[in-house]
Design a protein around this motif. Sequence first.
Motif, PDB file in Angstrom:
ATOM      1  N   UNK A 127       0.820  -1.097  -0.092  1.00  0.00           N
ATOM      2  CA  UNK A 127      -0.084   0.074  -0.031  1.00  0.00           C
ATOM      3  C   UNK A 127       0.763   1.216  -0.149  1.00  0.00           C
ATOM      4  N   UNK A 128       1.997   1.207  -0.306  1.00  0.00           N
ATOM      5  CA  UNK A 128       3.061   2.286  -0.005  1.00  0.00           C
ATOM      6  C   UNK A 128       2.580   3.434  -0.930  1.00  0.00           C
ATOM      7  N   UNK A 129       3.110   4.549  -0.748  1.00  0.00           N
ATOM      8  CA  UNK A 129       2.774   5.766  -1.754  1.00  0.00           C
ATOM      9  C   UNK A 129       2.147   6.925  -0.936  1.00  0.00           C
ATOM     10  N   UNK A 130       1.693   7.876  -1.930  1.00  0.00           N
ATOM     11  CA  UNK A 130       1.135   9.026  -1.366  1.00  0.00           C
ATOM     12  C   UNK A 130      -0.123   8.919  -1.740  1.00  0.00           C
ATOM     13  N   UNK A 131      -1.302   9.371  -0.819  1.00  0.00           N
ATOM     14  CA  UNK A 131      -2.591   9.450  -0.986  1.00  0.00           C
ATOM     15  C   UNK A 131      -3.081  10.573  -2.050  1.00  0.00           C
ATOM     16  N   UNK A 190       4.544  10.302  -8.609  1.00  0.00           N
ATOM     17  CA  UNK A 190       4.923  10.292  -7.158  1.00  0.00           C
ATOM     18  C   UNK A 190       5.199   9.010  -6.555  1.00  0.00           C
ATOM     19  N   UNK A 191       4.358   8.051  -7.223  1.00  0.00           N
ATOM     20  CA  UNK A 191       4.273   6.684  -6.534  1.00  0.00           C
ATOM     21  C   UNK A 191       4.935   5.645  -7.366  1.00  0.00           C
ATOM     22  N   UNK A 192       5.287   5.999  -8.900  1.00  0.00           N
ATOM     23  CA  UNK A 192       5.897   5.063  -9.622  1.00  0.00           C
ATOM     24  C   UNK A 192       7.238   4.613  -9.167  1.00  0.00           C
ATOM     25  N   UNK A 193       8.258   5.658  -8.855  1.00  0.00           N
ATOM     26  CA  UNK A 193       9.470   5.369  -8.551  1.00  0.00           C
ATOM     27  C   UNK A 193       9.544   4.470  -7.191  1.00  0.00           C
ATOM     28  N   UNK A 194       8.561   4.774  -6.211  1.00  0.00           N
ATOM     29  CA  UNK A 194       8.565   4.074  -4.801  1.00  0.00           C
ATOM     30  C   UNK A 194       8.279   2.886  -4.989  1.00  0.00           C
ATOM     31  N   UNK A 195       7.153   2.419  -6.113  1.00  0.00           N
ATOM     32  CA  UNK A 195       6.916   0.965  -6.386  1.00  0.00           C
ATOM     33  C   UNK A 195       8.140   0.412  -7.165  1.00  0.00           C
ATOM     34  N   UNK A 196       8.518   0.909  -8.106  1.00  0.00           N
ATOM     35  CA  UNK A 196       9.908   0.286  -8.564  1.00  0.00           C
ATOM     36  C   UNK A 196      10.912  -0.091  -7.654  1.00  0.00           C
ATOM     37  N   UNK A 197      11.205   0.712  -6.718  1.00  0.00           N
ATOM     38  CA  UNK A 197      12.069   0.380  -5.732  1.00  0.00           C
ATOM     39  C   UNK A 197      11.989  -0.843  -5.104  1.00  0.00           C
ATOM     40  N   UNK A 198      10.601  -0.905  -4.394  1.00  0.00           N
ATOM     41  CA  UNK A 198       9.873  -2.004  -3.797  1.00  0.00           C
ATOM     42  C   UNK A 198      10.110  -3.488  -4.681  1.00  0.00           C
ATOM     43  N   UNK A 248      -0.966   0.296  -4.124  1.00  0.00           N
ATOM     44  CA  UNK A 248      -0.335   1.558  -4.558  1.00  0.00           C
ATOM     45  C   UNK A 248      -1.294   1.970  -5.904  1.00  0.00           C
ATOM     46  N   UNK A 249      -1.392   3.261  -5.856  1.00  0.00           N
ATOM     47  CA  UNK A 249      -2.140   4.035  -6.833  1.00  0.00           C
ATOM     48  C   UNK A 249      -1.147   4.615  -7.819  1.00  0.00           C
ATOM     49  N   UNK A 250      -1.512   4.717  -9.192  1.00  0.00           N
ATOM     50  CA  UNK A 250      -2.583   4.320 -10.066  1.00  0.00           C
ATOM     51  C   UNK A 250      -2.352   2.885 -10.373  1.00  0.00           C
ATOM     52  N   UNK A 251      -3.278   1.893  -9.952  1.00  0.00           N
ATOM     53  CA  UNK A 251      -3.096   0.256 -10.124  1.00  0.00           C
ATOM     54  C   UNK A 251      -2.681   0.153 -11.475  1.00  0.00           C
ATOM     55  N   UNK A 252      -3.440   0.726 -12.154  1.00  0.00           N
ATOM     56  CA  UNK A 252      -3.702   0.516 -13.643  1.00  0.00           C
ATOM     57  C   UNK A 252      -2.018   0.416 -14.292  1.00  0.00           C
ATOM     58  N   UNK A 253      -1.359   1.318 -13.804  1.00  0.00           N
ATOM     59  CA  UNK A 253       0.266   1.428 -14.224  1.00  0.00           C
ATOM     60  C   UNK A 253       1.148   0.974 -13.261  1.00  0.00           C
TER      61      UNK A 253
END
Length: 329
Positions: free
Chosen positions: A77-81, A94-102, A119-124
Motif C-alpha cells: 500500500x506504499x505511496x502518497x494518498x 509520485x508513486x511510480x519510483x516508490x513501487x519500482x524500488x520495492x 499503490x495507486x494508480x494500480x492500472x500503471x
Amino acid sequence: MVKVAVLGASGGIGQPLSLLLKQNHSVTSLALYDIVNTPGVAADLSHINTPAVVTGYLPANNGLEQAVTGAHVIVIPAGLPRKPGMTRDDLFKKNADIVRGLATAIAQFAPQAFILIISNPVNSTVPIVAEVLKQRGVFDPKRLFGVTTLDIVRASTFTAQISGAFSSDVTVPVIGGHSGVTIIPLLSKITPKYEFNHDQIVALTKRIQFGGDEVVKAKDGAGSATLSMAHAGARFANAILDATVKGVDGIVTPAYVYLGAFNGANELKATVGGLDYFSSNVELGPNGINKIQKLELSAYEQELLQAAIPELQKSIAKGVTFVEEASKL
C-alpha cells in the motif's frame, strides 16, 4: 511458517491493513516496512493475542531486504494518498519510483512471493512491478495481482442501498481497471438477482467508478480512502492465503492481472482489445491464478468496456515506459 509483509505499513492504509492481517490465524509472521514509525506500529500490534509475530523495519540496516525475505505474501500500500482535485493518474510520478524500488527488492529477495499491489494508480503500478520482475527473469503472472476489491466492496454497498438487500450478501463483479471510467461494474450479474432500471444503472455505475472522490471530498484535503481500502486489501489477502495456504478450492474474485498464458487469459485478451492487463474474475489455486473467467456483458456494459480500453492502454503503456526509461539511467 507463513510470512506476510506489508510495505508501507505506517500509512493510512498500512496500519489498519496490518491490524486486519494480524487477526488472520494463518499468518505466523507479519513483517512491516516503511520509511518511518514501523517499529512503533509493530510494537503496538505485537500486544494482540493472535499467532503472528510482528516485526517492524526501517530502511536502515537492510530493513527492506529483511522484511520481504521469506515472505509468502507481500502487500504493497506504499505511496502518497490522493488530495482534492487529484486523480489516480496524477499520483503516477509520485508513486511510480516508490513501487519500482520495492519491486526491485522483491525480485532479488522474494521472487516466489504472491504480490498484491494497492499503490495507486494500480492500472500503471502493476505493469511497473511486472516489468521489473521481467527484467530480472523472475516474473510469474500467476502471482502478481492489482487489488481492485474496493470497487467490489463499494458496488455491493451502493447497490444494496437501492435493492434493500444486506450489503454483505450482495456480489457485483467489477472488471476493467481501478480508476474512473476503467471501472466497469457488471450490474447485470448482481447476486442476489435484482433488476435495476436504466437510470439506476447509469447512476450506480458513475458512483462506483468515482466513489473514491466522495471520500477525498469528505476528508477535505486530509487524505483518501484508507479504512475501506484496508478492509478491501485484507479481504483479498485473506482470499490468497485461503487458496494458497489452506488449500480452499473454488475461490473466485476480481483482480487486475497480466493476461499471461493460463486458462482463459487468451480468450479474455481477445475480447478486451488485446490489453496486456485487465481486471476480471480469477479463480485462485495453490499457485495463484488457476483460471480467468470469460466475460458476458450487457449492451450497456459493452459500451463501458469500449470507453475503458483506450484509458487502460495509456495507463499500461505509461507503466511499461517508466521502467524502460528508468533502466537506461
